[in-house]
Design a protein around this motif. Structure first.
Motif, short mmCIF file in Angstrom:
data_model
loop_
_atom_site.label_atom_id
_atom_site.label_comp_id
_atom_site.label_asym_id
_atom_site.label_seq_id
_atom_site.Cartn_x
_atom_site.Cartn_y
_atom_site.Cartn_z
N VAL A 290 0.86 -1.19 0.00
CA VAL A 290 0.00 0.00 0.00
C VAL A 290 0.89 1.23 0.00
CG1 VAL A 290 -2.17 -0.70 1.05
CG2 VAL A 290 -0.16 -0.31 2.49
N ILE A 291 0.44 2.28 -0.63
CA ILE A 291 1.13 3.56 -0.56
C ILE A 291 0.08 4.49 0.01
CG2 ILE A 291 0.53 3.91 -2.99
CD1 ILE A 291 2.96 5.71 -3.20
N ASP A 292 0.47 5.26 1.04
CA ASP A 292 -0.61 6.04 1.66
C ASP A 292 -0.94 7.27 0.83
OD1 ASP A 292 0.51 8.59 3.46
OD2 ASP A 292 1.99 7.06 2.94
N GLY A 293 -2.13 7.77 1.02
CA GLY A 293 -2.66 8.85 0.19
C GLY A 293 -1.80 10.09 0.23
N VAL A 294 -1.25 10.40 1.42
CA VAL A 294 -0.42 11.60 1.53
C VAL A 294 0.82 11.47 0.67
CG1 VAL A 294 1.01 12.94 3.13
CG2 VAL A 294 -1.30 12.25 3.80
N THR A 295 1.48 10.32 0.74
CA THR A 295 2.69 10.11 -0.06
C THR A 295 2.37 10.19 -1.55
OG1 THR A 295 3.42 8.62 1.67
CG2 THR A 295 4.67 8.58 -0.39
N ALA A 296 1.29 9.52 -1.94
CA ALA A 296 0.92 9.51 -3.37
C ALA A 296 0.62 10.93 -3.84
CB ALA A 296 -0.28 8.60 -3.59
N THR A 297 -0.07 11.70 -2.99
CA THR A 297 -0.38 13.09 -3.38
C THR A 297 0.89 13.90 -3.56
OG1 THR A 297 -2.43 12.97 -2.11
CG2 THR A 297 -1.66 15.16 -2.73
N ILE A 298 1.81 13.78 -2.59
CA ILE A 298 3.05 14.56 -2.68
C ILE A 298 3.83 14.14 -3.92
CG2 ILE A 298 5.30 14.94 -1.60
CD1 ILE A 298 3.86 15.04 1.07
N MET A 299 3.88 12.84 -4.21
CA MET A 299 4.59 12.39 -5.42
C MET A 299 3.96 12.99 -6.67
SD MET A 299 5.30 8.36 -4.69
CE MET A 299 5.95 8.02 -6.34
N GLY A 300 2.63 12.92 -6.72
CA GLY A 300 1.93 13.42 -7.90
C GLY A 300 2.14 14.92 -8.08
N LEU A 301 1.96 15.67 -6.99
CA LEU A 301 2.13 17.12 -7.08
C LEU A 301 3.56 17.47 -7.49
CD1 LEU A 301 0.25 18.33 -3.85
CD2 LEU A 301 -0.54 18.54 -6.21
N ASN B 210 2.97 31.51 -9.05
CA ASN B 210 1.67 31.10 -9.60
C ASN B 210 1.50 29.59 -9.55
OD1 ASN B 210 0.76 33.64 -10.08
ND2 ASN B 210 1.44 33.69 -12.22
N TYR B 211 2.58 28.86 -9.83
CA TYR B 211 2.49 27.40 -9.73
C TYR B 211 2.25 26.96 -8.29
CZ TYR B 211 3.87 26.84 -14.58
OH TYR B 211 3.90 26.88 -15.94
N PHE B 212 2.87 27.67 -7.36
CA PHE B 212 2.67 27.34 -5.94
C PHE B 212 1.20 27.53 -5.57
CE2 PHE B 212 3.80 28.36 -1.28
CZ PHE B 212 3.63 27.03 -0.92
N ILE B 213 0.63 28.61 -6.03
CA ILE B 213 -0.79 28.87 -5.77
C ILE B 213 -1.66 27.79 -6.40
CG2 ILE B 213 -2.67 30.44 -6.42
CD1 ILE B 213 -0.66 32.76 -5.88
N ASP B 214 -1.32 27.42 -7.62
CA ASP B 214 -2.04 26.32 -8.28
C ASP B 214 -1.93 25.04 -7.48
OD1 ASP B 214 -3.20 27.43 -10.43
OD2 ASP B 214 -1.73 26.74 -11.91
N MET B 215 -0.73 24.83 -6.93
CA MET B 215 -0.49 23.58 -6.21
C MET B 215 -1.34 23.53 -4.94
SD MET B 215 3.00 21.80 -4.85
CE MET B 215 3.96 21.82 -6.31
N ILE B 216 -1.46 24.67 -4.26
CA ILE B 216 -2.29 24.70 -3.05
C ILE B 216 -3.71 24.29 -3.38
CG2 ILE B 216 -3.36 26.26 -1.39
CD1 ILE B 216 -0.69 27.69 -1.21
N LYS B 217 -4.21 24.80 -4.48
CA LYS B 217 -5.57 24.45 -4.87
C LYS B 217 -5.65 22.99 -5.30
CE LYS B 217 -5.67 28.09 -7.54
NZ LYS B 217 -6.14 29.13 -8.47
N ALA B 218 -4.58 22.51 -5.94
CA ALA B 218 -4.60 21.13 -6.43
C ALA B 218 -4.54 20.11 -5.29
CB ALA B 218 -3.43 20.91 -7.39
N THR B 219 -4.09 20.54 -4.10
CA THR B 219 -4.06 19.58 -2.98
C THR B 219 -5.47 19.07 -2.70
OG1 THR B 219 -4.33 21.36 -1.37
CG2 THR B 219 -2.07 20.60 -1.79
N SER B 220 -6.49 19.81 -3.11
CA SER B 220 -7.86 19.37 -2.83
C SER B 220 -8.19 18.05 -3.53
CB SER B 220 -8.85 20.47 -3.26
OG SER B 220 -8.73 20.70 -4.63
N LEU B 221 -7.42 17.69 -4.56
CA LEU B 221 -7.65 16.40 -5.22
C LEU B 221 -7.28 15.23 -4.32
CD1 LEU B 221 -6.29 17.14 -8.82
CD2 LEU B 221 -8.67 16.92 -8.10
N ALA B 222 -6.49 15.51 -3.27
CA ALA B 222 -6.05 14.43 -2.39
C ALA B 222 -7.24 13.71 -1.75
CB ALA B 222 -5.12 14.99 -1.31
N PHE B 223 -8.36 14.43 -1.63
CA PHE B 223 -9.52 13.79 -0.98
C PHE B 223 -10.00 12.58 -1.78
CE2 PHE B 223 -12.69 15.38 -3.85
CZ PHE B 223 -13.87 14.72 -3.54
#
Ligand SMILES: Nc1ncnc2c1ncn2[C@@H]1O[C@H](COP(=O)(O)OP(=O)(O)O)[C@@H](O)[C@H]1O
Ligand SMILES: [Mg+2]
Lengths: 224, 248
Positions: free
Chosen positions: A88-99, A155-168
């Motif tokens: 298993v890979i936990d959701g937080v790790t997968a999100t950080i990898m993806g982002l 701007n990418y950092f701002i985009d990234m903050i919003k993209a963290t919402s996909l982690a749900f």
């Protein structure tokens, strides 16, 4: 249905604030890793290092050419299937990898453009006083490129903050995930999501202020 | 001592330097003149490997390299024995005047900070810009920037300073202060190779004037001889034209 349930909204603020740190952590760690990766990619591209250059081009093309959500699912559901050690890979790790990978691909290109934008005479002057290539990159070219790339990177950092919402979608209870749960319990969807939206909005506004301040600082050398 | 032997530079099929032989003594001030596009900049840039020369050998002090066998280390040490003053100043735009001068000492010579900045301040004094220590290039006049450019070259302690048209980008009002600083260096017997169209500087300061045309040394000698008794028709022709626009 009544007008807005303000009392519910106010009560929700402290609850959701408790999940904001995870959101910021996802974006913060993702941004630092993405920046490191992007700088490496940019230098590989600028120097045209054989093999690595081609690999980097494919990497950037893939991570820019596919949706972030698909990438997150690939890491979360796909990787354990490929690599048996990762049952298993936990959701937080997968999100950080993806982002990290997704945004490093974009940022590498803007860092590369900024490096190429530094005037050739700056490099020649550095060579003329006997600097090595790595010295002139570190002391002259990258600092000047940073100034040029900063607005885009923020701007990418701002985009990234919003993209963290996909982690749900990977079951991570960050700001978006928590809001979703609260709303499902109370059926007050509008109230819950407007509170979450305003929280994202305030964070992004604060970052815009920081960006403005950094730009003034970095432009200090260039004002008459 | 600087010695160039059979130095050539080709850009593709174009021969820009065609076998330059030249020896410059320590403390000598050599001014190089010639029509534009004849390879004057390329000559200076080859001496410190901003351009890779095609054939020949270069000697600076006790280091001699065959340009075809020059290793990275050779090129680096050749660059560290020569300094360059650029036509467009090329100051590091992210660094102050003081930092521009100290950069070589800090990064290449690895002096401790305090010592490097102290030396840089001495140089700022010599170039008359002590009050501009913390100014960035963008806030300085062309003349001030070029004086810092010369200061940066002075800090290298190089065996020779190469000047490539150091006053050609300047507004006329700043030319004198830069030439004045160069004269000061010349009076301290700093070895210099200067490409310039400032004929009065050549006449007053040079020990030797070299006329280059078509990538070759056509004629050389003390300024009095070159200016008053040029032998080659190309030298005569060039001087006639240049003295009409830049009277001595
Ligand atoms: N990087 C280059 N590539 C091709 N040709 C060049 C390059 N640099 C200079 N040249 C050519 O070499 C010749 C000499 O140039 P240069 O040394 O700048 O002349 P000068 O300084 O005497 O005006 C010119 O014809 C110029 O076009
Ligand atoms: Mg030139």
């Amino acid at each position: 249905m009544d007008v807005l349930n303000v009392e519910y909204m106010l009560g929700l603020v402290p609850v959701l604030l408790g999940y904001l740190p995870l959101t910021l952590q996802l974006a913060g760690v993702g941004m630092v890793l993405a920046l490191i990766l992007a700088c490496l990619f940019a230098v590989v591209r600028v120097l045209g290092i054989p093999v690595l250059n081609q690999l980097t081009i494919v990497f950037i093309s893939f991570f820019r050419g596919t949706p972030l959500l698909v990438q997150l699912f690939l890491f979360y559901y796909g990787l354990p299937q490929l690599v048996s050690a990762l049952t298993v890979i936990d959701g937080v790790t997968a999100t950080i990898m993806g982002l990290t990978m997704h945004f490093s691909a974009y940022m590498a290109e803007s860092i590369r453009a900024a490096i190429l934008g530094v005037d050739r005479s700056q490099t020649e002057a550095a060579l003329s006083i006997g600097m090595t290539n790595s010295q002139l990159m570190r002391r002259i070219v990258l600092p000047q490129a940073t100034r040029v790339a900063l607005p885009t990177l923020m701007n990418y950092f701002i985009d990234m903050i919003k993209a963290t919402s996909l982690a749900f979608t990977l079951g991570v209870t960050e700001l978006m995930g928590a809001t979703q749960k609260e709303a499902a319990g109370s059926f007050l969807y509008f109230e819950a999501f407007i509170v979450a939206a305003v929280m994202y909005w305030i964070v992004v506004e604060m970052l815009s202020k920081l960006q403005h301040y950094l730009e003034i600082r970095l432009n200090k050398a260039y004002s008459r | 001592m600087i010695k160039l032997a059979s130095l050539s530079k080709h850009f593709g099929k174009t021969v820009v330097l065609d076998g330059i032989d030249l020896t410059i003594e320590e403390g000598e001030i050599v001014v190089i003149i010639g029509p534009s596009g004849t390879g004057k900049s390329t000559l200076l840039r080859c001496v410190n490997f901003l351009e890779q020369p095609t054939t020949g050998t270069i000697t600076v002090g006790d280091l001699t390299v065959d340009v075809n066998r020059a290793s990275r280390a050779d090129i680096l040490s050749m660059r560290r024995r020569t300094a360059f003053v650029f036509q467009n100043y090329a100051l590091f735009s992210n660094k102050t005047a003081l930092q521009n001068i100290a950069e070589r000492l800090l990064v290449v010579d690895r002096w401790p900070k305090e010592k490097a900045y102290q030396r840089a301040r001495e140089i700022l004094d010599q170039i008359g810009l002590a009050d501009k220590a913390d100014a960035y290039p963008a806030s300085m006049s062309g003349g001030q920037q070029q004086r810092v450019g010369i200061g940066r070259a002075m800090a290298t302690g190089a065996d020779v300073i190469l000047f490539d048209e150091p006053t050609s980008s300047l507004d006329p009002e700043w030319v004198e202060e830069v030439l004045g600083l160069m004269k000061q260096l010349a009076s301290e017997r700093q070895t210099m190779m200067v490409v310039t169209h400032e004929m009065s500087f050549a006449r007053d300061v040079a020990d030797r004037v070299i006329f280059i045309d078509g990538g070759r040394i056509v004629e050389q000698g003390p300024p009095s001889e070159i200016f008053h008794n040029p032998r080659d028709p190309r030298t005569k022709d060039f001087l006639k034209k240049i003295l009409a626009t830049n009277p001595v």
